[in-house]
Design a protein around this motif. Structure first.
Motif, PDB file in Angstrom:
ATOM      1  N   SER A   1      19.455 -14.205  -9.529  1.00  0.00           N
ATOM      2  CA  SER A   1      18.230 -14.895  -9.104  1.00  0.00           C
ATOM      3  C   SER A   1      17.103 -14.010  -8.684  1.00  0.00           C
ATOM      4  CB  SER A   1      19.177 -15.669  -8.008  1.00  0.00           C
ATOM      5  OG  SER A   1      19.205 -14.341  -7.330  1.00  0.00           O
ATOM      6  N   SER A   2      17.514 -12.834  -8.936  1.00  0.00           N
ATOM      7  CA  SER A   2      17.274 -11.446  -8.616  1.00  0.00           C
ATOM      8  C   SER A   2      16.538 -10.837  -9.572  1.00  0.00           C
ATOM      9  CB  SER A   2      17.117 -10.919  -6.965  1.00  0.00           C
ATOM     10  OG  SER A   2      18.567 -10.158  -7.574  1.00  0.00           O
ATOM     11  N   PHE A   3      15.044 -10.463  -9.865  1.00  0.00           N
ATOM     12  CA  PHE A   3      14.811  -8.920  -9.809  1.00  0.00           C
ATOM     13  C   PHE A   3      13.303  -8.552  -9.810  1.00  0.00           C
ATOM     14  CE2 PHE A   3      14.281  -7.166 -14.024  1.00  0.00           C
ATOM     15  CZ  PHE A   3      14.072  -7.421 -15.197  1.00  0.00           C
ATOM     16  N   SER A   4      14.618  -6.571 -10.034  1.00  0.00           N
ATOM     17  CA  SER A   4      13.235  -5.766  -9.191  1.00  0.00           C
ATOM     18  C   SER A   4      12.801  -4.741  -9.711  1.00  0.00           C
ATOM     19  CB  SER A   4      14.526  -4.897  -7.947  1.00  0.00           C
ATOM     20  OG  SER A   4      14.832  -5.913  -6.899  1.00  0.00           O
ATOM     21  N   LEU A   5      11.544  -4.206  -9.160  1.00  0.00           N
ATOM     22  CA  LEU A   5      11.021  -3.103 -10.096  1.00  0.00           C
ATOM     23  C   LEU A   5      10.704  -2.134  -9.302  1.00  0.00           C
ATOM     24  CD1 LEU A   5       9.237  -2.545 -12.633  1.00  0.00           C
ATOM     25  CD2 LEU A   5       7.479  -3.551 -11.377  1.00  0.00           C
ATOM     26  N   THR A   6      10.469  -1.015  -9.808  1.00  0.00           N
ATOM     27  CA  THR A   6       9.915  -0.076  -8.726  1.00  0.00           C
ATOM     28  C   THR A   6       9.027   0.973  -9.835  1.00  0.00           C
ATOM     29  OG1 THR A   6      12.193   0.244  -7.968  1.00  0.00           O
ATOM     30  CG2 THR A   6      11.218   2.501  -8.047  1.00  0.00           C
ATOM     31  N   VAL A   7       7.399   1.045  -8.983  1.00  0.00           N
ATOM     32  CA  VAL A   7       6.987   1.885  -9.326  1.00  0.00           C
ATOM     33  C   VAL A   7       7.745   3.385  -9.303  1.00  0.00           C
ATOM     34  CG1 VAL A   7       4.736   3.301  -9.372  1.00  0.00           C
ATOM     35  CG2 VAL A   7       5.374   0.612  -8.873  1.00  0.00           C
ATOM     36  N   THR A   8       7.968   4.494 -10.129  1.00  0.00           N
ATOM     37  CA  THR A   8       8.894   5.702  -9.837  1.00  0.00           C
ATOM     38  C   THR A   8       7.767   6.356  -9.321  1.00  0.00           C
ATOM     39  OG1 THR A   8       8.188   5.949 -12.317  1.00  0.00           O
ATOM     40  CG2 THR A   8      10.203   5.349 -12.108  1.00  0.00           C
ATOM     41  N   SER A   9       6.784   6.501  -9.616  1.00  0.00           N
ATOM     42  CA  SER A   9       5.401   7.686  -9.079  1.00  0.00           C
ATOM     43  C   SER A   9       4.435   6.914  -8.643  1.00  0.00           C
ATOM     44  CB  SER A   9       5.888   8.885  -9.344  1.00  0.00           C
ATOM     45  OG  SER A   9       4.754  10.323  -8.618  1.00  0.00           O
ATOM     46  N   ALA A  10       4.428   6.373  -7.453  1.00  0.00           N
ATOM     47  CA  ALA A  10       2.638   5.549  -8.259  1.00  0.00           C
ATOM     48  C   ALA A  10       1.214   6.634  -7.751  1.00  0.00           C
ATOM     49  CB  ALA A  10       2.429   5.026  -5.959  1.00  0.00           C
ATOM     50  N   GLN A  11       0.677   6.118  -8.743  1.00  0.00           N
ATOM     51  CA  GLN A  11      -0.392   6.993  -9.298  1.00  0.00           C
ATOM     52  C   GLN A  11      -1.920   6.760  -8.290  1.00  0.00           C
ATOM     53  OE1 GLN A  11      -0.353   9.796 -12.064  1.00  0.00           O
ATOM     54  NE2 GLN A  11       2.069   8.739 -11.364  1.00  0.00           N
TER      55      GLN A  11
ATOM     56  N   ILE B   1       0.216  -1.133   0.035  1.00  0.00           N
ATOM     57  CA  ILE B   1      -0.719  -0.142  -0.382  1.00  0.00           C
ATOM     58  C   ILE B   1       0.780   1.354  -0.278  1.00  0.00           C
ATOM     59  CG2 ILE B   1      -1.592   0.976   1.544  1.00  0.00           C
ATOM     60  CD1 ILE B   1      -3.167  -1.699   2.623  1.00  0.00           C
ATOM     61  N   GLY B   2       0.994   2.447  -1.269  1.00  0.00           N
ATOM     62  CA  GLY B   2       0.986   3.239  -1.122  1.00  0.00           C
ATOM     63  C   GLY B   2       0.533   4.704  -1.109  1.00  0.00           C
ATOM     64  N   GLN B   3       1.337   5.868  -1.252  1.00  0.00           N
ATOM     65  CA  GLN B   3       0.818   7.188  -1.467  1.00  0.00           C
ATOM     66  C   GLN B   3       0.755   7.418  -2.863  1.00  0.00           C
ATOM     67  OE1 GLN B   3      -1.514   8.746   1.156  1.00  0.00           O
ATOM     68  NE2 GLN B   3      -1.020   6.512   1.857  1.00  0.00           N
ATOM     69  N   GLU B   4      -0.210   8.692  -3.292  1.00  0.00           N
ATOM     70  CA  GLU B   4       0.418   9.303  -4.486  1.00  0.00           C
ATOM     71  C   GLU B   4       1.846   9.669  -4.408  1.00  0.00           C
ATOM     72  OE1 GLU B   4      -2.169  12.066  -5.447  1.00  0.00           O
ATOM     73  OE2 GLU B   4      -2.330  12.337  -7.384  1.00  0.00           O
ATOM     74  N   GLY B   5       2.664   9.475  -5.762  1.00  0.00           N
ATOM     75  CA  GLY B   5       3.902  10.424  -5.519  1.00  0.00           C
ATOM     76  C   GLY B   5       4.765   9.634  -5.281  1.00  0.00           C
ATOM     77  N   GLN B   6       4.165   8.611  -4.198  1.00  0.00           N
ATOM     78  CA  GLN B   6       5.490   7.821  -3.526  1.00  0.00           C
ATOM     79  C   GLN B   6       6.690   6.310  -5.073  1.00  0.00           C
ATOM     80  OE1 GLN B   6       3.604   5.114  -0.072  1.00  0.00           O
ATOM     81  NE2 GLN B   6       5.833   4.907   0.604  1.00  0.00           N
ATOM     82  N   LYS B   7       7.461   6.576  -3.752  1.00  0.00           N
ATOM     83  CA  LYS B   7       8.447   5.157  -5.051  1.00  0.00           C
ATOM     84  C   LYS B   7       8.550   3.900  -4.935  1.00  0.00           C
ATOM     85  CE  LYS B   7      12.975   6.500  -6.711  1.00  0.00           C
ATOM     86  NZ  LYS B   7      13.900   6.263  -6.703  1.00  0.00           N
ATOM     87  N   LEU B   8       7.537   3.075  -5.198  1.00  0.00           N
ATOM     88  CA  LEU B   8       7.634   2.060  -4.295  1.00  0.00           C
ATOM     89  C   LEU B   8       8.343   1.113  -5.379  1.00  0.00           C
ATOM     90  CD1 LEU B   8       3.485   2.182  -4.321  1.00  0.00           C
ATOM     91  CD2 LEU B   8       5.580   2.478  -2.210  1.00  0.00           C
ATOM     92  N   THR B   9       8.951  -0.107  -4.381  1.00  0.00           N
ATOM     93  CA  THR B   9      10.073  -1.353  -4.902  1.00  0.00           C
ATOM     94  C   THR B   9       9.391  -2.616  -4.664  1.00  0.00           C
ATOM     95  OG1 THR B   9      11.865   0.505  -4.880  1.00  0.00           O
ATOM     96  CG2 THR B   9      11.999  -2.221  -4.887  1.00  0.00           C
ATOM     97  N   LEU B  10       9.457  -3.514  -5.734  1.00  0.00           N
ATOM     98  CA  LEU B  10       9.048  -5.349  -5.689  1.00  0.00           C
ATOM     99  C   LEU B  10      10.013  -5.706  -5.936  1.00  0.00           C
ATOM    100  CD1 LEU B  10       6.581  -2.614  -6.398  1.00  0.00           C
ATOM    101  CD2 LEU B  10       5.257  -4.892  -7.371  1.00  0.00           C
ATOM    102  N   LYS B  11      10.122  -6.863  -4.953  1.00  0.00           N
ATOM    103  CA  LYS B  11      10.871  -7.557  -5.463  1.00  0.00           C
ATOM    104  C   LYS B  11      11.025  -9.415  -5.468  1.00  0.00           C
ATOM    105  CE  LYS B  11      14.034  -4.963  -2.463  1.00  0.00           C
ATOM    106  NZ  LYS B  11      15.375  -5.067  -3.548  1.00  0.00           N
TER     107      LYS B  11
END
Lengths: 113, 110
Positions: B72-82, B12-22
């Motif tokens: 073995s690892s791949f990360s995804l970053t949402v640069t600015s959550a909508q 759960i994130g806030q608008e504009g926040q950078k979020l990382t998934l692993k």
């Protein structure tokens, strides 16, 4: 055109019946066609797949058919069970496209006891 | 056999926040993928990587960054959550043309 069209969007069948899901595509370079089964809250699981050199592949109650001339594929589930209730996705990819999968929009299947 | 692990399961994130998934896989597969799944729609490719430190953009890469730190690892970053964004992000790995998926990370943006 890299679109994969899947129908129906949803389907309800009775236990013991036969389920038929269909997909069509336009890109003639596609040569690998998997079907995925997804239960709520889980990731898609590879159910069955076929390469374009074949026209039929069977795995237990699940059979996939491929028609290269018509650019169509189908998934048949015989003796459908309530445990088969899930969302099913067809997909397509090509060796020339680094095997990137293009997914259909999915069919939500409900099998009534 | 092997397994694909995705963390966190819920984000759960806030608008504009950078979020990382692993995503971690122990299949020893070369290629890894990130897909986005919206309700009632098929999966759409965001990024993929054919080896460590390789990145390839998919059709949906705008608004996202990715990183393949090791095989073995791949990360995804949402640069600015909508705001009001809600989707499931799925990681997959592949030894050839068969792709195997993780359980997903469900994102909600408030």
């Amino acid at each position: 055109q890299q679109q994969v069209r899947q129908s129906p969007q949803s389907l309800t069948v009775w236990e013991g019946g036969t389920t038929v899901l269909t997909c069509s595509y336009e890109d003639s370079t596609f040569n690998y066609f998997p079907w995925y089964q997804q239960f709520p809250g889980e990731g898609p699981a590879l159910l069955i797949s076929i390469l374009s050199v074949s026209d039929k592949k069977e795995d237990g109650r699940f059979t996939t058919f491929f028609n290269k001339r018509e650019k169509k594929l189908s998934l048949h589930i015989i003796d459908s069970q309530p445990g088969d209730s899930a969302t099913y996705f067809c997909a397509a990819s090509a060796s020339s496209g680094s095997w990137q999968l293009i997914f259909g929009s999915g069919t939500q299947l409900t099998v009534m006891p | 056999g092997g397994i694909i692990t995705q963390t966190p399961k819920f984000l759960i994130g806030q608008e504009g926040q950078k979020l990382t998934l692993k995503c971690q896989q122990n299949f020893n597969h070369d290629t890894m993928y990130w897909y986005r799944q919206d309700s009632g729609k098929g999966l759409r490719l965001i990024y993929y990587s054919i080896t460590e430190n390789d990145l390839q953009k998919g059709d949906l890469s705008e608004g996202y960054d990715a990183s393949r730190e090791k095989k073995s690892s791949f990360s995804l970053t949402v640069t600015s959550a909508q705001k009001n964004e809600m989707a499931v992000f799925l990681c997959a790995s592949s030894p050839n043309y068969e792709q195997y998926f993780g359980p997903g990370t469900r994102l909600t943006v408030l």
